[in-house]
Enzyme design. Structure first.
Site, short mmCIF file in Angstrom:
data_model
loop_
_atom_site.label_atom_id
_atom_site.label_comp_id
_atom_site.label_asym_id
_atom_site.label_seq_id
_atom_site.Cartn_x
_atom_site.Cartn_y
_atom_site.Cartn_z
N LYS A 65 0.70 -1.23 -0.13
CA LYS A 65 0.05 0.11 0.03
C LYS A 65 0.86 1.26 0.03
CE LYS A 65 -4.34 -1.81 0.54
NZ LYS A 65 -5.66 -1.20 -0.02
N SER A 90 -9.14 0.59 7.93
CA SER A 90 -8.78 -0.11 9.18
C SER A 90 -7.53 -0.76 9.28
CB SER A 90 -9.85 -1.26 9.57
OG SER A 90 -9.81 -2.33 8.56
#
Length: 332
Positions: A65, A90
């Site tokens: 990411k 999250s």
């Protein structure tokens, strides 16, 4: 590109050329993560394929990411950066954006469900981000994010369903193709929201590398949508692979539909077994979502395709709560 031009710059096209440009833009910020091999894992397969594992669990923030977050920030103007960035997540995207923002001296605001894992909350805060908690549902998340944006003027950086995110994630395959000592026959990447798989498919375009996705059977909205010819808008997720519980994105689904040969579903048991093998043989800390691609390669469905030649496997991440029992010990 000058900062004054970035705010008005049109989105880059979703092409391999854009991913090449993105890699040039962020190469000095990301880790060029290593590839790993294992003769025992390769020879255990019916096809005896050479396996090249792209270790994105060793990326900054512990997951792929960071690539999309870094490229997204690189496309913002000085004025936008001055107001900060925000997102909802999250897990790994929250940490990736917080870290990418910290390295640039940019404020970061993250909306997290109030049931998020404590290690992931701690990681986001350790990178200096401001955390706002919400109830664990989409309406509450949207309301909390809208409030943060209204109060701060921060720019929203989506976790997976955005052009810059997709392009940034595709840089992992570019590196893998350059690092592998021989041309890949195929590559397998996990799919949740689909940013990594869509980016991988774009990066493979025109190279002859066949692209496959790996998805938990307990969150198989992408595989089902491909069979039905229509994106499913939600998913009733029940899987150990918490990073893959998200429904596939609106932008990502048509890319996957057009450019990915097949999405292979794997059970949680298969994911856990693949994860255990990777810990044992590769000596790598891999989270369940990060083991999904290898689980797919080991599956009968994939092996029956009869692919000859090297296979690339993207390990998407390694962020796991080590204060809890490992999943194979829980099963026993």
């Amino acid at each position: 590109m000058a900062d004054s031009d970035r705010a008005n710059a049109p989105p880059l096209p979703l092409t391999r050329a854009s991913i090449l440009s993105a890699h040039d833009a962020i190469a000095h910020q990301i880790h060029r993560t290593p590839i790993f091999t294992s003769s025992s894992l390769s020879t255990a397969l019916p096809g005896k394929n050479a396996l090249f594992f792209k270790a994105e669990n060793l990326q900054k923030g512990g997951a792929f990411k960071f690539r999309g977050a870094s490229f997204s920030l690189s496309r913002l103007s000085a004025d936008e950066l001055a107001k900060g960035v925000c997102t909802h997540s999250s897990g790994n995207h929250a940490g990736a954006l917080a870290l990418a923002a910290k390295e640039r001296g940019v404020k970061c605001y993250v909306v997290m469900p109030n049931n998020s894992a404590q290690p992931k909350i701690d990681a986001v805060r350790s990178y200096g981000a401001s955390v706002t908690f919400c109830e664990p549902n989409a309406p509450a998340r949207a309301a909390a994010l809208a409030k943060v944006q209204a109060e701060t003027g921060a720019t929203f950086v989506p976790p997976y369903d955005a052009v810059n995110t997709i392009i940034g994630q595709g840089t992992a395959l570019l590196e893998l193709m350059g690092q592998a000592p021989e041309p890949l026959a195929a590559v397998v990447a996990p799919v949740g929201g689909g940013g990594l798989l869509a980016g991988t498919a774009l990066a493979a375009e025109g190279t002859g590398v066949r692209v496959f996705g790996a998805e938990p059977a307990g969150a198989d909205d992408c595989a089902q949508g491909l069979k039905e010819g229509k994106r499913r808008e939600d998913v009733q997720a029940n899987t150990i692979a918490d990073g893959l519980r998200t429904p596939v994105g609106v932008l990502n689904f048509p890319i996957i539909q057009e450019k990915v040969e097949k999405v292979i579903t794997v059970t949680d048991e298969e994911i856990v077994e693949a994860m255990r093998l990777m810990w044992e043989r590769l000596k790598l800390v891999v989270e369940p979502s990060g083991a999904a691609a290898f689980a797919a390669v080991r599956s009968a469905e994939f092996q029956e395709l009869g692919i000859e030649g090297p296979i690339g496997i993207i390990i998407s991440g390694g962020n796991i709560d080590l204060s809890k029992p490992l999943p194979w010990t829980r099963q026993n």
